[in-house]
Design a protein around this motif. Sequence first.
Motif, PDB file in Angstrom:
ATOM      1  N   ALA A 166       0.829  -1.209   0.000  1.00 28.96           N
ATOM      2  CA  ALA A 166       0.000   0.000   0.000  1.00 28.96           C
ATOM      3  C   ALA A 166       0.860   1.255   0.000  1.00 28.96           C
ATOM      4  N   ARG A 167       1.979   1.183   0.712  1.00 30.87           N
ATOM      5  CA  ARG A 167       2.886   2.339   0.707  1.00 30.87           C
ATOM      6  C   ARG A 167       3.403   2.609  -0.706  1.00 30.87           C
ATOM      7  N   GLU A 168       3.799   1.549  -1.414  1.00 31.71           N
ATOM      8  CA  GLU A 168       4.316   1.722  -2.770  1.00 31.71           C
ATOM      9  C   GLU A 168       3.240   2.236  -3.726  1.00 31.71           C
ATOM     10  N   ALA A 169       2.017   1.739  -3.564  1.00 31.24           N
ATOM     11  CA  ALA A 169       0.924   2.219  -4.416  1.00 31.24           C
ATOM     12  C   ALA A 169       0.659   3.701  -4.165  1.00 31.24           C
ATOM     13  N   THR A 170       0.704   4.103  -2.895  1.00 36.77           N
ATOM     14  CA  THR A 170       0.503   5.512  -2.551  1.00 36.77           C
ATOM     15  C   THR A 170       1.646   6.365  -3.077  1.00 36.77           C
ATOM     16  N   GLU A 171       2.866   5.851  -2.965  1.00 37.66           N
ATOM     17  CA  GLU A 171       4.019   6.593  -3.497  1.00 37.66           C
ATOM     18  C   GLU A 171       3.894   6.805  -5.002  1.00 37.66           C
ATOM     19  N   HIS A 172       3.341   5.827  -5.699  1.00 34.52           N
ATOM     20  CA  HIS A 172       3.115   5.989  -7.143  1.00 34.52           C
ATOM     21  C   HIS A 172       2.158   7.151  -7.400  1.00 34.52           C
ATOM     22  N   LEU A 173       1.084   7.213  -6.630  1.00 31.83           N
ATOM     23  CA  LEU A 173       0.126   8.304  -6.810  1.00 31.83           C
ATOM     24  C   LEU A 173       0.751   9.650  -6.443  1.00 31.83           C
ATOM     25  N   LEU A 174       1.524   9.674  -5.386  1.00 34.06           N
ATOM     26  CA  LEU A 174       2.196  10.917  -4.992  1.00 34.06           C
ATOM     27  C   LEU A 174       3.179  11.371  -6.063  1.00 34.06           C
ATOM     28  N   SER A 175       3.837  10.426  -6.718  1.00 36.65           N
ATOM     29  CA  SER A 175       4.802  10.779  -7.764  1.00 36.65           C
ATOM     30  C   SER A 175       4.116  11.441  -8.958  1.00 36.65           C
ATOM     31  N   ARG A 176       2.817  11.246  -9.070  1.00 36.71           N
ATOM     32  CA  ARG A 176       2.044  11.873 -10.145  1.00 36.71           C
ATOM     33  C   ARG A 176       1.453  13.212  -9.709  1.00 36.71           C
ATOM     34  N   GLY A 177       1.850  13.672  -8.530  1.00 35.71           N
ATOM     35  CA  GLY A 177       1.388  14.967  -8.047  1.00 35.71           C
ATOM     36  C   GLY A 177       0.071  14.923  -7.307  1.00 35.71           C
ATOM     37  N   ARG A 178      -0.456  13.718  -7.048  1.00 36.34           N
ATOM     38  CA  ARG A 178      -1.720  13.607  -6.307  1.00 36.34           C
ATOM     39  C   ARG A 178      -1.467  13.889  -4.830  1.00 36.34           C
ATOM     40  N   ARG A 179      -2.364  14.634  -4.217  1.00 31.57           N
ATOM     41  CA  ARG A 179      -2.182  15.009  -2.813  1.00 31.57           C
ATOM     42  C   ARG A 179      -3.409  14.699  -1.951  1.00 31.57           C
ATOM     43  N   ARG A 180      -4.570  14.577  -2.568  1.00 34.85           N
ATOM     44  CA  ARG A 180      -5.776  14.218  -1.811  1.00 34.85           C
ATOM     45  C   ARG A 180      -6.194  12.818  -2.230  1.00 34.85           C
ATOM     46  N   ALA A 245      -7.322  11.285  -6.177  1.00 33.82           N
ATOM     47  CA  ALA A 245      -6.934   9.891  -6.446  1.00 33.82           C
ATOM     48  C   ALA A 245      -7.680   8.973  -5.498  1.00 33.82           C
ATOM     49  N   LEU A 246      -7.947   7.761  -5.968  1.00 31.35           N
ATOM     50  CA  LEU A 246      -8.574   6.734  -5.139  1.00 31.35           C
ATOM     51  C   LEU A 246      -7.633   5.535  -5.040  1.00 31.35           C
ATOM     52  N   LEU A 247      -7.277   5.172  -3.822  1.00 36.09           N
ATOM     53  CA  LEU A 247      -6.566   3.916  -3.580  1.00 36.09           C
ATOM     54  C   LEU A 247      -7.610   2.933  -3.063  1.00 36.09           C
ATOM     55  N   CYS A 248      -8.037   2.031  -3.926  1.00 31.72           N
ATOM     56  CA  CYS A 248      -9.083   1.074  -3.568  1.00 31.72           C
ATOM     57  C   CYS A 248      -8.414  -0.216  -3.103  1.00 31.72           C
ATOM     58  N   VAL A 325       6.580 -14.557   3.153  1.00 32.54           N
ATOM     59  CA  VAL A 325       6.123 -13.312   2.520  1.00 32.54           C
ATOM     60  C   VAL A 325       6.418 -13.405   1.023  1.00 32.54           C
ATOM     61  N   ILE A 326       5.372 -13.323   0.223  1.00 31.90           N
ATOM     62  CA  ILE A 326       5.468 -13.467  -1.225  1.00 31.90           C
ATOM     63  C   ILE A 326       5.500 -12.091  -1.887  1.00 31.90           C
ATOM     64  N   GLY A 327       6.167 -12.011  -3.001  1.00 33.60           N
ATOM     65  CA  GLY A 327       6.347 -10.728  -3.671  1.00 33.60           C
ATOM     66  C   GLY A 327       5.101 -10.190  -4.352  1.00 33.60           C
ATOM     67  N   HIS A 328       5.160  -8.928  -4.729  1.00 32.34           N
ATOM     68  CA  HIS A 328       4.079  -8.254  -5.447  1.00 32.34           C
ATOM     69  C   HIS A 328       4.700  -7.234  -6.392  1.00 32.34           C
ATOM     70  N   GLN A 329       3.905  -6.709  -7.295  1.00 34.43           N
ATOM     71  CA  GLN A 329       4.363  -5.627  -8.161  1.00 34.43           C
ATOM     72  C   GLN A 329       3.229  -4.643  -8.398  1.00 34.43           C
ATOM     73  N   ILE A 330       3.602  -3.405  -8.686  1.00 36.06           N
ATOM     74  CA  ILE A 330       2.614  -2.398  -9.051  1.00 36.06           C
ATOM     75  C   ILE A 330       2.511  -2.401 -10.576  1.00 36.06           C
ATOM     76  N   VAL A 331       1.369  -2.826 -11.089  1.00 37.95           N
ATOM     77  CA  VAL A 331       1.145  -2.859 -12.535  1.00 37.95           C
ATOM     78  C   VAL A 331       0.487  -1.542 -12.928  1.00 37.95           C
ATOM     79  N   ILE A 332       1.260  -0.669 -13.567  1.00 40.35           N
ATOM     80  CA  ILE A 332       0.764   0.675 -13.878  1.00 40.35           C
ATOM     81  C   ILE A 332       0.077   0.658 -15.238  1.00 40.35           C
ATOM     82  N   ARG A 333      -1.190   1.088 -15.220  1.00 39.05           N
ATOM     83  CA  ARG A 333      -1.984   1.114 -16.442  1.00 39.05           C
ATOM     84  C   ARG A 333      -2.621   2.492 -16.617  1.00 39.05           C
TER      85      ARG A 333
END
Length: 338
Positions: A166-180, A245-248, A325-333
């Motif tokens: 979740a931290r990485e997904a949020t960081e992706h959104l923040l990197s796009r300038g999202r703040r709310r 942005a929505l983190l669902c 603990v199994i790995g994951h990736q952020i698939v950006i679309r």
Amino acid sequence: MAARPRIKDVAEYAGVSPKTVSNVINDFEHVSEQTRTVVREAIDALGYRVNIAGRQLRQGRTGMITLAVPELDVAYFSELARHIMEAAGSNGRTVLIHQTGAERDRELAALHGFDTQFCDGVILSPLSLLPRDLATRDRRMPVVLLGERSAEGHTDHVGIDNVRAAREATEHLLSRGRRRIAVVGGAVRGQQGTDRLRTDGYRQALAAAGLPFDAGLVMPVEAYHWRDGAEAAARLMRDGTRPDALLCLNDNMALGALRTLYESGVRVPDEVDVVGFDGIEATGFSVPSLTTVSPDKREIARTAVSLLLNRIDTPDSGIPYRDEVIGHQIVIRESSGG
């Protein structure tokens, strides 16, 4: 129809004893390479196949394992079930699938193996079990837990790092300038379930970026279904919160939110980014296609089945319980500018 060849037939063809054939089949050490070759050639020539069911019955086992999940109509669980069935099948096991509805009584029944005459072990994805349920479980039934709940030293456990994901997904959104950034399905208080852990990861990302946490942007939901995501998005658009942005916290809710945004005339990702969780196949076919946190479901299944079979095959071994603990990736679309 010709009779199915037996070990006795293989032995006669190879000119060895049935015991020697059995030793080769079970890969015992004290058999010469020459003998192994002769026996394997006889097996191939006759088309002999190991009678797995008979072997399991002789060992006092059923050859079946139970997979217990909350809801099969949540795509993550149905896709995971497919991978578990494949992993179990490659090891000669059959999978019985049980839907718990996230009800504690049904999860308890699964935890204790239902009626042990029907299965040799259980892979369980719990949502309602309590720590004491794990501490007092019947240790004779091999169990592997899936998901966010810590096994706490009482059983093997397989999952992803929900906080980090979740931290990485949020960081992706923040990197796009999202703040709310709103968290659909999040939780600020309560036990360390999926919703709380993923919300904690979101908060960590905000803190690292020097942004304040706004509890009004955390939207609890009744369930993790399409409708819940759609309704949560509608509330966010309606009550003046207006996130960018929505983190669902699962893909079903994210797909439901996409529909609400479309019907409200909100452009994704021009005005609002949307990110989901679980990496289900449908996310690649939505319009826009959905960015998602994708756990390695195949590896989760493989690891869970391997851990369970180790417990089944070596009961009372004293091996410490494992937390994998199994790995994951952020698939950006497209839904977040991909």
